[in-house]
Design an enzyme around this catalytic site. Sequence first.
Site, mmCIF file in Angstrom:
data_model
loop_
_atom_site.group_PDB
_atom_site.id
_atom_site.type_symbol
_atom_site.label_atom_id
_atom_site.label_comp_id
_atom_site.label_asym_id
_atom_site.label_seq_id
_atom_site.Cartn_x
_atom_site.Cartn_y
_atom_site.Cartn_z
ATOM 1 N N ASP A 21 0.845 -1.186 0.000
ATOM 2 C CA ASP A 21 0.000 0.000 0.000
ATOM 3 C C ASP A 21 0.882 1.237 0.000
ATOM 4 O OD1 ASP A 21 -0.314 1.212 3.144
ATOM 5 O OD2 ASP A 21 0.567 -0.772 2.910
ATOM 6 N N HIS A 79 1.191 -8.780 -3.853
ATOM 7 C CA HIS A 79 0.200 -7.798 -3.396
ATOM 8 C C HIS A 79 0.914 -6.458 -3.314
ATOM 9 C CE1 HIS A 79 -3.543 -6.574 -1.375
ATOM 10 N NE2 HIS A 79 -2.762 -5.781 -0.660
ATOM 11 N N ASP A 95 0.649 -17.634 -5.196
ATOM 12 C CA ASP A 95 1.151 -16.450 -5.896
ATOM 13 C C ASP A 95 -0.047 -15.699 -6.472
ATOM 14 O OD1 ASP A 95 2.679 -14.585 -7.182
ATOM 15 O OD2 ASP A 95 3.385 -15.928 -8.767
ATOM 16 N N GLU A 128 2.062 -10.261 0.020
ATOM 17 C CA GLU A 128 2.395 -8.842 0.096
ATOM 18 C C GLU A 128 3.911 -8.669 0.187
ATOM 19 O OE1 GLU A 128 0.721 -4.726 2.070
ATOM 20 O OE2 GLU A 128 0.407 -6.592 3.162
#
Length: 543
Positions: free
Chosen positions: A172, A486, A515, A524
Amino acid sequence: MKKPVLLLLFLLSIVSSLLAQNIHLNSLGFLTNGPKSAVVPQSCTSFKLVSLATGDVVFEGKTTGPNYQKDVDQEVWNVDFSDFQKPGDYYLEVPGVGRSDEFKIANDAFNFAAVTSMRAFYLWRCGMAVDGEFAGNHYHQDVCHLDDAYEDYIGKKGSKRDGTGGWHDAGDHGKYVVNAGVSLGVLFYAWDHFQPQLEKMDLDIPETAPGFPDFLQELKWETDWILKMQYPDGSGRVSHKLTRKNFSGFIMASDDDAKRYFTEWSSAATADFVGIMAMAARYFKPYDAAYAQKCLDAAWVSYRFLQENPEAKRFVQGDFKTGGYQTRDSDDRLWAAAELWATTGDESCLSDFEKRAAEFDYKIEENWDWSNVSNLAMYTYALSSRKGKNTEAEAAIKKNIIANADALVEKAEADVYSRALGGRYYWGCNGTVARQTVNLQVANLIQPNPKYKKAAIGIVDHIFGKNYYNRSYVTGLGINPPMFPHDRRSGADSIDAPWPGYLVGGGHSATDWVDKQESYSHNEIAINWQAALVYALVGFVSY
């Protein structure tokens, strides 16, 4: 990432996993004078090492086994060719099984991976445009988050001050002080433990800290941001994080225009700030004494605040749904005292550390991350050459460091895939496996033992293909690496391959890693795991 190729890549991944009965090894290669091994999860008796250049068999031997391991439910045979020490490009051939992927034997076998993994931090930079060339692809992120950040949650509704810079924390776009703590701590250790090699490392990054070696330039980019997280009122309090209220979708950071905020302070973030700033003052001083003093002055302000406010202050999410990183603060305060003492020699900091270390019973953790940084404190104390240490405390800590490393060696030797964490799996465990190289290398600094180095190399082997999946866990590097981390950049850009050099978190059991982009708990990427990967690799670079 382009969508038309997803099905094809998924099918290739399935085919690759079906071929997991092949020869599992570190597809980066092997150090010339280091251990060299592979695992074959099917019956075999012999092997040959073949020169890629000539096709000649240059070494051959017998396999050993079988060895059964319950968590992977496999019988495996071991291939060891450590005695062969001629640089070159090779592959293994195992009669009745097939041939391995190609690999090299060289003193610099890990160099490219080390540079790529460290350069991944530059590609994570917030507040500036970044560019990278890798495997024929051009990766680009426009400048982002120049409005960082608003002060509504620290008592100044509607006001804004400079919070630009730093690294995006993970898949993120948020920025978190607590996770920056363990990340920078491990990276500063890399510099401290392997400085002669790292001084020569060329990361091909912008000159954002003139006069600094590239490795420290990248650490300073994050440190510059951390300095901005201290409350501007002079109290010493440090905001826990800087994020929007909830996670964005899979968009590029430059398209993330939601309002972002400095959050309320926490005592763990404040203590980690002290640890970071004290280390920064120590390691940046030779290159910028004024900046180092600025870091040290900031560390003292926050440390004195913590001394005057001994109660724990946990961060409460409230309106926020981004990463929490809530944690107790006892280990963070321990680390703050250790680093400030190591930088200044201050006796009150030494007394603070030694009192707290006794409360921890001088323990060394084999399984550690952002939620428990006590190892950073213990290692700094044990390795410091400063006078005045309590001899009994120092002896106890060093004894525990050696015992911990010995236990990791035993687990690595018992695990069929050289995994020093053994059968323990959870969200982000690959990062912990990589971070265990810190335990082993610190022990080796205190009491040199070739078994510690061998176990650390075994961890690198495991990450890059000597594992159940016969796959690398690092994007862009090694055999059949992750294609769907991710990671918002990798999911939002127009390039098939993900951004390179990033370690994914791994499975929650020995056999359940997937995956898949949507599986943040398996796939992630994050700065704390990445720092551990960099440390693991740079311990074996050669220039």
